[in-house]
Design a protein around this motif. Structure first.
Motif, PDB file in Angstrom:
ATOM      1  N   VAL A  10      -7.123   4.164   4.441  1.00 48.29           N
ATOM      2  CA  VAL A  10      -5.710   4.248   4.079  1.00 48.29           C
ATOM      3  C   VAL A  10      -5.000   3.086   4.761  1.00 48.29           C
ATOM      4  O   VAL A  10      -5.331   2.733   5.888  1.00 48.29           O
ATOM      5  N   LYS A  43      -3.792   5.430   0.074  1.00 39.68           N
ATOM      6  CA  LYS A  43      -5.228   5.214  -0.055  1.00 39.68           C
ATOM      7  C   LYS A  43      -5.534   3.881  -0.709  1.00 39.68           C
ATOM      8  O   LYS A  43      -4.848   3.442  -1.630  1.00 39.68           O
ATOM      9  N   VAL A  44      -6.635   3.272  -0.242  1.00 40.21           N
ATOM     10  CA  VAL A  44      -7.179   2.072  -0.855  1.00 40.21           C
ATOM     11  C   VAL A  44      -8.153   2.537  -1.935  1.00 40.21           C
ATOM     12  O   VAL A  44      -9.079   3.296  -1.652  1.00 40.21           O
ATOM     13  N   GLU A  45      -7.916   2.113  -3.160  1.00 43.37           N
ATOM     14  CA  GLU A  45      -8.778   2.496  -4.281  1.00 43.37           C
ATOM     15  C   GLU A  45     -10.082   1.701  -4.222  1.00 43.37           C
ATOM     16  O   GLU A  45     -10.112   0.601  -3.661  1.00 43.37           O
ATOM     17  N   GLU A  48     -10.400  -2.235  -4.307  1.00 37.24           N
ATOM     18  CA  GLU A  48      -9.071  -2.783  -4.025  1.00 37.24           C
ATOM     19  C   GLU A  48      -9.035  -3.341  -2.608  1.00 37.24           C
ATOM     20  O   GLU A  48      -9.558  -2.741  -1.676  1.00 37.24           O
ATOM     21  N   ARG A  49      -8.419  -4.488  -2.448  1.00 34.85           N
ATOM     22  CA  ARG A  49      -8.249  -5.054  -1.105  1.00 34.85           C
ATOM     23  C   ARG A  49      -7.135  -4.288  -0.389  1.00 34.85           C
ATOM     24  O   ARG A  49      -6.164  -3.850  -1.019  1.00 34.85           O
ATOM     25  N   PRO A  50      -7.240  -4.104   0.936  1.00 35.49           N
ATOM     26  CA  PRO A  50      -6.213  -3.347   1.666  1.00 35.49           C
ATOM     27  C   PRO A  50      -4.802  -3.892   1.466  1.00 35.49           C
ATOM     28  O   PRO A  50      -3.865  -3.120   1.266  1.00 35.49           O
ATOM     29  N   GLU A  51      -4.646  -5.205   1.488  1.00 31.39           N
ATOM     30  CA  GLU A  51      -3.303  -5.783   1.333  1.00 31.39           C
ATOM     31  C   GLU A  51      -2.742  -5.502  -0.061  1.00 31.39           C
ATOM     32  O   GLU A  51      -1.565  -5.188  -0.208  1.00 31.39           O
ATOM     33  N   ALA A  53      -3.532  -2.951  -1.926  1.00 32.20           N
ATOM     34  CA  ALA A  53      -3.215  -1.522  -1.945  1.00 32.20           C
ATOM     35  C   ALA A  53      -1.868  -1.266  -1.288  1.00 32.20           C
ATOM     36  O   ALA A  53      -1.058  -0.473  -1.798  1.00 32.20           O
ATOM     37  N   LEU A  54      -1.591  -1.938  -0.176  1.00 34.87           N
ATOM     38  CA  LEU A  54      -0.331  -1.718   0.529  1.00 34.87           C
ATOM     39  C   LEU A  54       0.850  -2.228  -0.301  1.00 34.87           C
ATOM     40  O   LEU A  54       1.881  -1.552  -0.399  1.00 34.87           O
ATOM     41  N   ARG A  56       0.980  -2.369  -3.528  1.00 37.38           N
ATOM     42  CA  ARG A  56       1.119  -1.380  -4.599  1.00 37.38           C
ATOM     43  C   ARG A  56       1.802  -0.109  -4.098  1.00 37.38           C
ATOM     44  O   ARG A  56       2.731   0.410  -4.721  1.00 37.38           O
ATOM     45  N   GLU A  57       1.357   0.391  -2.943  1.00 37.65           N
ATOM     46  CA  GLU A  57       1.923   1.628  -2.396  1.00 37.65           C
ATOM     47  C   GLU A  57       3.402   1.463  -2.035  1.00 37.65           C
ATOM     48  O   GLU A  57       4.202   2.369  -2.269  1.00 37.65           O
TER      49      GLU A  57
END
Length: 136
Positions: A10, A43-45, A48-51, A53-54, A56-57
């Motif tokens: 996450v 959550k990181v799909e 998906e790269r963590p950055e 994902a963030l 997007r979130e």
């Protein structure tokens, strides 16, 4: 020997405003740990790269846009919950576009790091507050 727990990745952000306050969000009713305050993210799909994902979130949860260059890796949490192990990098973000708007949370609060202990947080989030206090 106990059964290993699945690891959940996450990502979270400490959005910091011009006054040095950090945005925290209250988990809504119906979700695990409802009512507790957390750093926004999710959550990181798979794949998906963590950055990414963030980014997007933050768009989905708060209606703001930011860029990868505006996310600074800061610290991470590693916490064993009952049914999974949480690994959560916390990024600092001081630049974004748009007004922060509550889309998914019960409430939002801009809080000085030295007052964050007044807000009950999930076990993985709470230890990160001391790092923010030291930084800000």
């Amino acid at each position: 020997m106990s059964t290993p727990l699945p690891t959940l990745l996450v990502v979270a952000a400490a959005l910091i405003d011009a006054d040095g306050r950090v945005l925290i969000a209250q988990r809504p009713e119906g979700k695990q740990m409802a009512g507790l305050w957390e750093f926004p993210g999710g959550k990181v799909e798979p794949g998906e790269r963590p950055e990414a994902a963030l980014i997007r979130e933050l768009r989905e949860e708060l209606g703001v846009e930011t860029k990868e260059a505006c996310l600074a890796p800061f610290v991470f949490a590693s916490h064993a919950y009952e049914s999974f192990h949480l690994l959560m990098p916390l990024y600092l973000c001081r630049r974004w576009e748009g007004a922060v708007t509550r889309h998914e949370h019960a409430a939002l609060a801009w809080v000085r790091p030295n007052r964050m202990s007044d807000y009950p947080m999930p076990p993985a989030d709470a230890p990160l507050v001391a790092y923010l206090r030291d930084l800000l």
